[in-house]
Scaffold this active site. Structure first.
Site, short mmCIF file in Angstrom:
data_model
loop_
_atom_site.label_atom_id
_atom_site.label_comp_id
_atom_site.label_asym_id
_atom_site.label_seq_id
_atom_site.Cartn_x
_atom_site.Cartn_y
_atom_site.Cartn_z
CG MET A 1 -1.90 1.19 1.28
SD MET A 1 -3.10 1.22 -0.03
CE MET A 1 -4.45 0.32 0.76
N GLY A 2 1.52 1.48 -1.15
CA GLY A 2 2.28 2.71 -1.34
C GLY A 2 1.44 3.70 -2.13
NE ARG A 3 5.43 8.57 -3.84
CZ ARG A 3 6.60 8.00 -3.53
NH1 ARG A 3 6.82 6.74 -3.87
NH2 ARG A 3 7.53 8.68 -2.89
CB ILE A 4 0.90 2.34 -7.31
CG1 ILE A 4 1.89 3.20 -8.12
CG2 ILE A 4 0.02 1.53 -8.25
CD1 ILE A 4 2.92 2.40 -8.90
CB SER B 1 4.73 -4.57 -8.05
OG SER B 1 4.78 -5.93 -7.63
CD GLU C 1 8.67 -7.75 -17.69
OE1 GLU C 1 9.16 -6.72 -18.21
OE2 GLU C 1 7.85 -7.72 -16.77
CG HIS D 1 6.53 -4.03 -17.75
ND1 HIS D 1 7.63 -4.60 -17.16
CD2 HIS D 1 6.23 -2.94 -16.99
CE1 HIS D 1 8.00 -3.88 -16.10
NE2 HIS D 1 7.15 -2.87 -15.98
#
Length: 328
Positions: free
Chosen positions: A153-156, A236, A266, A285
């Protein structure tokens, strides 16, 4: 002074940098420079502008005696050995905040797309297999009244929670420690332990930054601990979730659906089990891929390099380099 940019970006964003340094840009837009090329270019560079695909490790840093700044054009920076950089007096910067809203939008797209089985629906039309409306074909699940779990639970995460609340979802989250700021309290988000997060979430969104100790932190055992019929969203960094375990849980029906924007390798390998899994939405992505956001990221990365080369502190040093950046 010399700066090497590891991927082609529009010239308009590089103009402020060219006033202070000789700038060389890797000519490819979607293929990174090979490691030996990056090492050679870094040897004489005062600055590097990099992406997550470029590994800036201790060995490379040791071969770059003039290097003063590594500006990662991303919110993540696990591709850079920050400890080694700080030891050598190299400032590391990143591009947080400017991609928050775009990435949160993309996460909600994954949630909605997975919940409503959009990948299958699109294929039905594109492959000319749609035979008309049917009352019980292609059923998804409602989001209203369900519990959204956010790991990271950060900014995003907070931006995702705001959007999910408008869909009538309850919010639980897990971080290393609870957030006490008003933003989270206003969302009505409830802090829970990691096992509780797995058990309570109807939709679980993985937004935690990557660290080596988190590799496959969500594996077969953790997926079994999730609700039957839950949805898993990975947005993330790849490697935190065991992709083979997700594919198996989709095949058995334990997970209703999944959505991925990031992967352990990736681009996604042709033999990835996710490609054969049912009810999975796979994106390449593109979390921050809007014109406005990518422009803001490029401007911020360039500005960080310019400021360090001028002896000023950058706008957004990574937290581990904050003290060092203040001495630029």
């Amino acid at each position: 002074m010399r700066v090497f940019v590891t991927r082609r970006i529009p010239e308009e964003f590089l103009e402020p940098l060219r006033a202070h340094a000789e700038v060389e840009v890797w000519p490819e837009a979607d293929v990174p420079p090979p490691p030996d090329v990056l090492r050679t270019k870094a040897m004489d560079a005062e600055g590097l502008i990099t992406l997550l695909t470029e590994r800036v490790d201790r060995s490379l840093l040791a071969s770059a005696p003039k290097l003063r700044v590594v500006a990662n054009l991303a919110v993540g920076y696990n591709n850079v050995d920050v400890a080694a950089a700080c030891e050598r007096g190299v400032v590391v910067t990143y591009t947080p905040d400017v991609l928050t809203e775009a990435t949160a939008d993309l996460v909600l797209l994954l949630v909605l797309g997975a919940a409503r089985r959009v990948r299958e629906a699109i294929a039905l039309v594109e492959e000319n297999r749609w035979r008309g409306w049917a009352p019980f074909d292609g059923l998804g699940v409602d989001l209203a009244g369900k519990t959204l779990g956010i790991w990271g639970m950060g900014r995003i995460g907070a931006a995702v929670a705001r959007r999910a609340r408008s869909f009538g979802m309850d919010i639980v989250y897990h971080n290393r420690r609870p957030r006490e700021d008003p933003t989270v309290r206003e969302l009505g988000a409830r802090y829970v332990s990691f096992p509780e997060l797995l058990a309570l979430s109807d939709v679980l969104v993985v937004l935690v930054p990557y660290a080596p100790e988190l590799r496959h932190r969500i594996g077969a055992e953790e997926i079994r601990a999730m609700k039957s019929g839950a949805i898993l969203i990975v947005a993330s960094r790849g490697g935190i979730v065991d992709e083979a375990a997700v594919a198996e849980a989709l095949a058995t029906g334990h997970l209703f659906a999944a959505g991925f924007d990031v992967y352990e390798v990736e681009p996604l390998p042709e033999d990835s089990p996710l490609r054969r899994a049912p009810r999975v939405l796979l994106l390449p992505h593109i979390g921050s891929a809007t014109e406005e956001t990518r422009a803001a990221m490029a401007r911020l990365a360039v500005d960080n390099v310019v400021r360090v080369l001028r002896g000023l502190p950058p706008q957004t040093p990574v937290p581990e380099c904050a003290d060092l950046a203040g001495k630029s």
